[in-house]
Structures are given as structure tokens and as C-alpha cells.
Design a protein around this motif. Structure first.
Motif, PDB file in Angstrom:
ATOM      1  N   ASN A 109       0.690  -1.137  -0.071  1.00 22.55           N
ATOM      2  CA  ASN A 109      -0.046  -0.034  -0.277  1.00 22.55           C
ATOM      3  C   ASN A 109       1.345   1.094  -0.263  1.00 22.55           C
ATOM      4  O   ASN A 109       0.727   2.132   0.664  1.00 22.55           O
ATOM      5  CB  ASN A 109      -1.012   0.265   1.207  1.00 22.55           C
ATOM      6  CG  ASN A 109      -1.656  -1.105   1.402  1.00 22.55           C
ATOM      7  OD1 ASN A 109      -2.980  -1.109   0.910  1.00 22.55           O
ATOM      8  ND2 ASN A 109      -1.557  -1.699   1.873  1.00 22.55           N
ATOM      9  N   THR A 110       1.728   1.114  -1.118  1.00 25.56           N
ATOM     10  CA  THR A 110       2.617   2.279  -0.338  1.00 25.56           C
ATOM     11  C   THR A 110       2.170   3.661  -1.184  1.00 25.56           C
ATOM     12  O   THR A 110       2.605   4.743  -0.538  1.00 25.56           O
ATOM     13  CB  THR A 110       4.169   2.046  -1.670  1.00 25.56           C
ATOM     14  OG1 THR A 110       3.809   1.779  -2.893  1.00 25.56           O
ATOM     15  CG2 THR A 110       4.853   0.813  -1.388  1.00 25.56           C
ATOM     16  N   ASN A 111       1.470   3.321  -2.122  1.00 27.13           N
ATOM     17  CA  ASN A 111       0.815   4.977  -3.158  1.00 27.13           C
ATOM     18  C   ASN A 111      -0.342   5.385  -1.780  1.00 27.13           C
ATOM     19  O   ASN A 111       0.491   6.453  -1.657  1.00 27.13           O
ATOM     20  CB  ASN A 111      -0.015   4.329  -4.303  1.00 27.13           C
ATOM     21  CG  ASN A 111       0.668   4.036  -5.347  1.00 27.13           C
ATOM     22  OD1 ASN A 111       2.076   4.319  -5.238  1.00 27.13           O
ATOM     23  ND2 ASN A 111       0.522   3.311  -6.233  1.00 27.13           N
ATOM     24  N   LEU A 112      -0.680   4.447  -1.289  1.00 30.21           N
ATOM     25  CA  LEU A 112      -1.939   4.928   0.218  1.00 30.21           C
ATOM     26  C   LEU A 112      -0.812   5.370   1.414  1.00 30.21           C
ATOM     27  O   LEU A 112      -1.515   6.643   1.778  1.00 30.21           O
ATOM     28  CB  LEU A 112      -2.913   4.049   0.359  1.00 30.21           C
ATOM     29  CG  LEU A 112      -4.121   4.391   1.188  1.00 30.21           C
ATOM     30  CD1 LEU A 112      -4.841   5.317   0.551  1.00 30.21           C
ATOM     31  CD2 LEU A 112      -4.797   3.242   1.959  1.00 30.21           C
ATOM     32  N   ILE A 113      -0.197   5.740   1.277  1.00 32.65           N
ATOM     33  CA  ILE A 113       0.877   6.287   2.903  1.00 32.65           C
ATOM     34  C   ILE A 113       1.935   6.892   2.319  1.00 32.65           C
ATOM     35  O   ILE A 113       1.905   8.019   3.499  1.00 32.65           O
ATOM     36  CB  ILE A 113       1.917   4.536   2.412  1.00 32.65           C
ATOM     37  CG1 ILE A 113       1.136   3.612   3.904  1.00 32.65           C
ATOM     38  CG2 ILE A 113       2.584   5.435   4.294  1.00 32.65           C
ATOM     39  CD1 ILE A 113       2.279   1.991   3.975  1.00 32.65           C
TER      40      ILE A 113
END
Length: 277
Positions: A109-113
Motif C-alpha cells: 500500500n505504498t501509494n496510499l501511505i
């Protein structure tokens, strides 16, 4: 917007509002959990049947290896060996799935973080929740096996939710610790599968913990899954399996230690997640 719905971000005061933010972002928790459930079985041929195939195949292999080849049989009186093994696979499959999913959850979930603020603790918690679906499917398979063997559990079965909660807390604590380390040290993505595979063979899944020599019993019980697995067997096999008092107490102590360690390590590193990812 009502005052109690406002999100307050103060420099240096994240601890003050963090746990309140967990409740405020509960809808995100539901969304991530449902997304993970759909993604897990998306574009698969048999879908949720994978949740049945994995424990079923493992049970057959363990039955052949330990019962037939090693002639270990069962120490649970008249209880069928297959049910004894599957009673152990229920918590173990939940623990291993939850630990694997949680340890990789932040990297998935890198984009969300990196784009929006929310308590990062929501992500690994949501990934552990999705493992409950596999557990419930396996529990239905257990019911079918009981009908096949004409085995009826006694009143001890009512305590199963307690041991399931203990398995949840155990996987959550270790999962949070490994999740935080996995963000900083990417080698852990290769270590976690090894831990899960190794843990399967040192946990009493294919055999009863009573087979462990008495002089090594206390040391063996420091594996937190021993008390949980013995507890599940006690719930399902009932009077044919002794109550695991010693291993349960040790499992509870180690579980809460890892829960504290996991939350502490996660919160300590949480501020740097966006930069490291």
C-alpha cells in the motif's frame, strides 16, 4: 462538519489524537478489509476453494507421514487422527496467513501511505482480519469432517472464540513487529516465509505436544502457538484431550509481550514509513 468529526493534526502532538483517529478512520478499515478479501480471490480459477484445498492437502500429508509412516497415531483416545490434525491446522493456518499478509501489508500500500494521512496501524490490522475468512471456511470443512467421522464435540467447543482471539493477538503482535522491520529492512520479506515454514514443523500440528519429552516441555511451550493449538484441540476433542494449563499461560504471556513489542516498534517507526517506502 460536526466538531467530533473534525480531523486535528498538530505538529508534535500525534500521540494525543492517534488512538482517536483509529476510530475516526474505521470506515477505511472496513474498505481495506473488503478490498483485500476481493483481491485475494480475484482472477483465480477456483476462488475461495483455495481456502479448503490448502488445509485439506496439508492434513492428508500429515496423516500419511505421521500416522501411517511414523506410526505416531493419536494420543486423544477415540478421536480420529485426521480431526486431531485439522484441529491444529485451524489456528495454524490462520496464524501463518495473518502473519504473512500483515508483514507485507505496508509495502503493498505504498501509494496510499505516501499520499494521505491516516493511522498506519489500520493497514496490517485489516490484513489480519481478512485471514478470518479463510478460518471460517476451514471451520466449515471441519464440520463436514466431523459428520464423516461421526464425531460430536462436547461443551468445550464454546471456548473456541477465546483461543481464536489469542491467535489473532499473537499474529497481530508478531505481524506488527515484522511489518515495521520489513519496511526498513527488505530482507524480511524472504525471512517471513522461512519463519512460517519452520514454525509449522516445530508446532504440534501433525502430532500431539504430549509426544515432546517432559524435560523439554517448558522450553517447547515458549513457542506461543503450542498453547493455542493445544487449546483448540481441547475445545474440539474435549475430554479426550487434557486442558493445556502450562502451555496456555506461557502462550498468553508471550502473546502479550509480542503485542506490546509490535505496537511499540510500529509506532516508533511509523513516522518514517513514507520516507522509507
Amino acid at each position: 462538519m460536526a466538531d467530533n468529526d473534525q480531523l486535528i493534526i498538530e505538529a508534535g502532538r500525534t500521540e494525543k489524537h492517534y488512538w482517536k483517529d483509529l476510530w475516526r478512520y474505521r470506515e477505511l478499515f472496513y474498505i481495506l478489509s473488503w478490498r483485500d478479501i476481493k483481491v485475494r480471490y480475484k482472477q483465480t480459477v477456483v476462488g475461495a476453494l483455495w481456502s479448503v484445498a490448502r488445509p485439506l492437502v496439508t492434513m492428508v500429508i500429515f496423516t500419511l507421514v505421521f500416522s501411517k509412516l511414523a506410526n505416531m497415531g493419536t494420543d486423544s483416545g477415540s478421536s480420529p487422527y485426521a480431526i486431531m490434525v485439522f484441529a491444529a491446522l485451524l489456528p495454524w493456518q490462520f496464524f501463518s496467513n495473518a502473519l504473512t499478509e500483515a508483514s507485507n501489508s505496508l509495502l503493498s500500500n505504498t501509494n496510499l501511505i505516501s499520499k494521505v494521512y491516516f493511522p498506519r496501524l489500520i493497514i496490517p490490522t485489516a490484513s489480519v482480519i481478512t485471514s478470518l475468512i479463510d478460518f471460517l471456511i476451514s471451520l466449515l470443512l471441519m464440520a463436514v469432517m466431523m459428520m464423516f467421522y461421526r464425531f460430536v464435540p462436547d461443551w468445550h467447543i464454546v471456548f473456541m472464540p477465546f483461543f481464536l482471539l489469542l491467535a489473532f493477538l499473537c499474529s497481530m503482535g508478531i505481524g506488527l513487529w515484522l511489518t515495521a522491520l520489513n519496511v526498513k529492512y527488505r530482507d524480511f520479506r524472504y525471512i517471513v516465509p522461512f519463519i512460517v515454514q519452520f514454525g509449522l514443523y516445530i508446532s504440534p500440528v501433525g502430532f500431539s505436544s504430549a509426544r515432546v519429552p517432559e524435560k523439554y516441555r517448558i522450553l517447547y511451550n515458549f513457542n506461543p502457538m503450542v498453547g493455542i493449538i493445544d487449546g483448540f484441540r481441547w475445545c474440539i476433542l474435549g475430554r479426550n484431550n487434557p486442558f493445556p494449563q502450562q502451555s496456555l499461560l506461557i502462550s498468553i504471556a508471550i502473546t502479550f509481550f509480542f503485542l506490546w513489542l509490535g505496537i511499540y516498534q510500529f509506532r516508533k517507526m511509523e513516522k518514517t514509513f513514507a520516507d522509507l517506502i
